[in-house]
Design an enzyme around this catalytic site. Structure first.
Site, PDB file in Angstrom:
ATOM      1  N   TYR A  62       0.835  -1.210   0.000  1.00  0.00           N
ATOM      2  CA  TYR A  62       0.000   0.000   0.000  1.00  0.00           C
ATOM      3  C   TYR A  62       0.870   1.261   0.000  1.00  0.00           C
ATOM      4  O   TYR A  62       0.453   2.319   0.446  1.00  0.00           O
ATOM      5  CB  TYR A  62      -0.923   0.003   1.223  1.00  0.00           C
ATOM      6  CG  TYR A  62      -1.898  -1.144   1.217  1.00  0.00           C
ATOM      7  CD1 TYR A  62      -3.145  -1.025   0.616  1.00  0.00           C
ATOM      8  CD2 TYR A  62      -1.558  -2.377   1.784  1.00  0.00           C
ATOM      9  CE1 TYR A  62      -4.041  -2.085   0.584  1.00  0.00           C
ATOM     10  CE2 TYR A  62      -2.440  -3.445   1.759  1.00  0.00           C
ATOM     11  CZ  TYR A  62      -3.681  -3.290   1.154  1.00  0.00           C
ATOM     12  OH  TYR A  62      -4.553  -4.345   1.128  1.00  0.00           O
ATOM     13  N   SER A  63       2.072   1.141  -0.553  1.00  0.00           N
ATOM     14  CA  SER A  63       3.085   2.185  -0.435  1.00  0.00           C
ATOM     15  C   SER A  63       2.770   3.443  -1.241  1.00  0.00           C
ATOM     16  O   SER A  63       2.592   3.390  -2.462  1.00  0.00           O
ATOM     17  CB  SER A  63       4.433   1.615  -0.903  1.00  0.00           C
ATOM     18  OG  SER A  63       5.389   2.620  -1.078  1.00  0.00           O
ATOM     19  N   ASN A  64       2.764   4.593  -0.559  1.00  0.00           N
ATOM     20  CA  ASN A  64       2.694   5.873  -1.257  1.00  0.00           C
ATOM     21  C   ASN A  64       3.911   6.055  -2.161  1.00  0.00           C
ATOM     22  O   ASN A  64       3.820   6.663  -3.235  1.00  0.00           O
ATOM     23  CB  ASN A  64       2.657   7.030  -0.252  1.00  0.00           C
ATOM     24  CG  ASN A  64       1.327   7.157   0.447  1.00  0.00           C
ATOM     25  OD1 ASN A  64       0.289   6.791  -0.085  1.00  0.00           O
ATOM     26  ND2 ASN A  64       1.354   7.688   1.663  1.00  0.00           N
ATOM     27  N   LEU A  66       5.748   3.734  -3.798  1.00  0.00           N
ATOM     28  CA  LEU A  66       5.599   3.007  -5.062  1.00  0.00           C
ATOM     29  C   LEU A  66       4.656   3.749  -6.000  1.00  0.00           C
ATOM     30  O   LEU A  66       4.940   3.882  -7.204  1.00  0.00           O
ATOM     31  CB  LEU A  66       5.074   1.589  -4.808  1.00  0.00           C
ATOM     32  CG  LEU A  66       6.036   0.558  -4.222  1.00  0.00           C
ATOM     33  CD1 LEU A  66       5.331  -0.787  -4.093  1.00  0.00           C
ATOM     34  CD2 LEU A  66       7.296   0.416  -5.072  1.00  0.00           C
TER      35      LEU A  66
END
Length: 301
Positions: A62-64, A66
Site C-alpha cells: 500500500y506504499s505511497n 511506489l
C-alpha cells in the site's frame, strides 16, 4: 496568504494563543502530490544525468512511495520496476493496480528476501535481472531527497514567518530535509507514524550528517500518536479525520497526516508551543492510501 496555506481556527489553539496553519503540499502538484514529489525531484535529475531510463525501488503493498515512483515514471518518461514486500495474493489492491496502470512492472519478494534490499550483492543481482536501473531506496529517502525537502522549508518561509513546522514521520527523510532547509531559530516537530519510533532520531541524524555534514538539534520527535503502529488505527483516529474534514474541508489520510494533526492539536493543548507561536503543519499528501485502506479494512472515514 498563499493558496497553499490555510488557517486552522481550532479552539484549543486559540485558547493557548497559538496560530495554527496548514501547508497544503497535497495541492502543489496534483498528479504527483506531496513530499514524495519533492523527494524524487533531484533523484530524477540524477537518474537522467547518469543516463538511466529505468527506476527500480521497493515498498509495501500500500506504499505511497511506489505509487509516486510509478506516476513519476509516467510523467517523466522512465520505465519503473517496483519490488513489493510480500507474496502476490489475487488481484492487486488499488494502490498496486494504480502503479500498474502507470506502467510499473511489479515483482513480489517474500519478507525474508525483502530484508536484503540494502545489501550490495542483492542490489547487483537485481541490476543483472532487470537491467541497468537507477535505484531508489524504500520510501525514497536519501541525500538527494533531502535537497527537495529543504526547498519546502524555504517556500513556506517566503510566505509566512513561523516558529515551528510539524510533519508526520515515516522514514525520517521529510523531517531531515526540513531541518537542512532551516536557517534560523525555527524548529521542526515530527509525529512518528509507527510504534517504537525512538530509533528514528538516529536515522534522522544520519541523514542530515550524510547530506550536510551536520547534526541538527532543533527538532522534537513525538512518539505517542502512532495509534498502535504503522497503518494501525482506532475509532478515535477515524472520527478525528471525519471531524477535521467537516471543520476545515481538508481530507487527511489515516497513515500519516491524520496522526500528525491529532498529535499537533494535543501538543498545543498540553502547552508545548509557547503563546504567540505560529505553527505550520505540513499536509504531505498520501490520500491515495484511502482506496487501499477501504479495500484492506473496509472502514469508511
Amino acid at each position: 496568504m498563499s493558496p497553499f496555506l490555510q488557517a486552522l481556527p481550532e479552539p484549543v489553539a486559540a485558547a493557548r494563543g497559538v496560530r495554527l496553519l496548514l501547508w497544503r503540499d497535497d495541492l502543489v502538484s496534483p498528479e504527483l502530490p506531496g513530499n514524495k514529489a519533492r523527494k524524487l525531484k533531484y533523484n530524477l535529475l540524477e537518474a537522467r544525468r547518469l543516463g538511466h531510463g529505468r527506476l527500480l525501488t521497493f515498498g509495501g503493498a500500500y506504499s505511497n512511495h511506489l505509487a509516486a515512483v510509478a506516476a513519476a515514471g509516467r510523467l517523466h518518461g522512465f520505465a519503473t520496476v517496483g519490488l513489493v514486500r510480500g507474496e502476490a495474493a489475487g488481484a492487486p489492491n488499488p494502490t498496486l493496480a494504480r502503479c500498474a496502470t502507470d506502467g510499473m512492472a511489479l515483482h513480489y519478494l517474500d519478507r525474508t528476501t525483502y530484508r536484503c534490499r540494502t545489501e550490495p550483492a542483492f542490489l547487483a543481482e537485481l541490476q543483472a535481472r532487470f537491467g541497468p536501473a537507477y535505484l531508489l531506496p524504500e520510501g525514497g529517502t536519501n541525500a538527494l531527497a533531502l535537497i527537495g525537502m529543504a526547498e519546502l522549508a524555504t517556500e513556506i518561509r517566503q510566505q509566512v514567518a513561523f516558529d515551528a513546522l510539524a510533519v508526520a514521520v515515516g522514514t525520517g527523510g521529510t523531517l531531515a530535509g526540513l531541518l537542512t532547509g532551516l536557517r534560523g531559530p525555527e524548529k521542526v516537530v515530527g509525529v512518528a507514524a509507527l510504534k517504537n519510533g525512538g530509533f528514528l532520531k538516529d536515522d534522522i541524524d544520519a541523514l542530515t550528517r550524510e547530506a550536510t555534514g551536520q547534526i541538527f538539534g532543533k527538532y522534537m520527535l513525538a512518539k505517542d500518536y502512532h495509534f498502535g503502529g504503522y497503518a494501525k488505527y482506532s475509532a478515535d483516529l477515524l472520527a478525528f479525520i471525519r471531524q477535521f474534514e467537516e471543520r476545515h474541508g481538508v481530507l487527511l489520510d489515516p497513515i500519516y497526516t491524520g496522526k500528525l494533526l491529532f498529535g499537533v492539536l494535543d501538543l498545543i493543548g498540553q502547552g508545548y508551543f509557547p503563546p504567540g507561536s505560529t505553527v505550520v503543519a505540513v499536509h504531505t499528501g498520501g490520500l491515495q492510501a484511502w482506496a487501499g485502506w477501504h479495500a484492506r479494512f473496509g472502514e469508511r472515514r
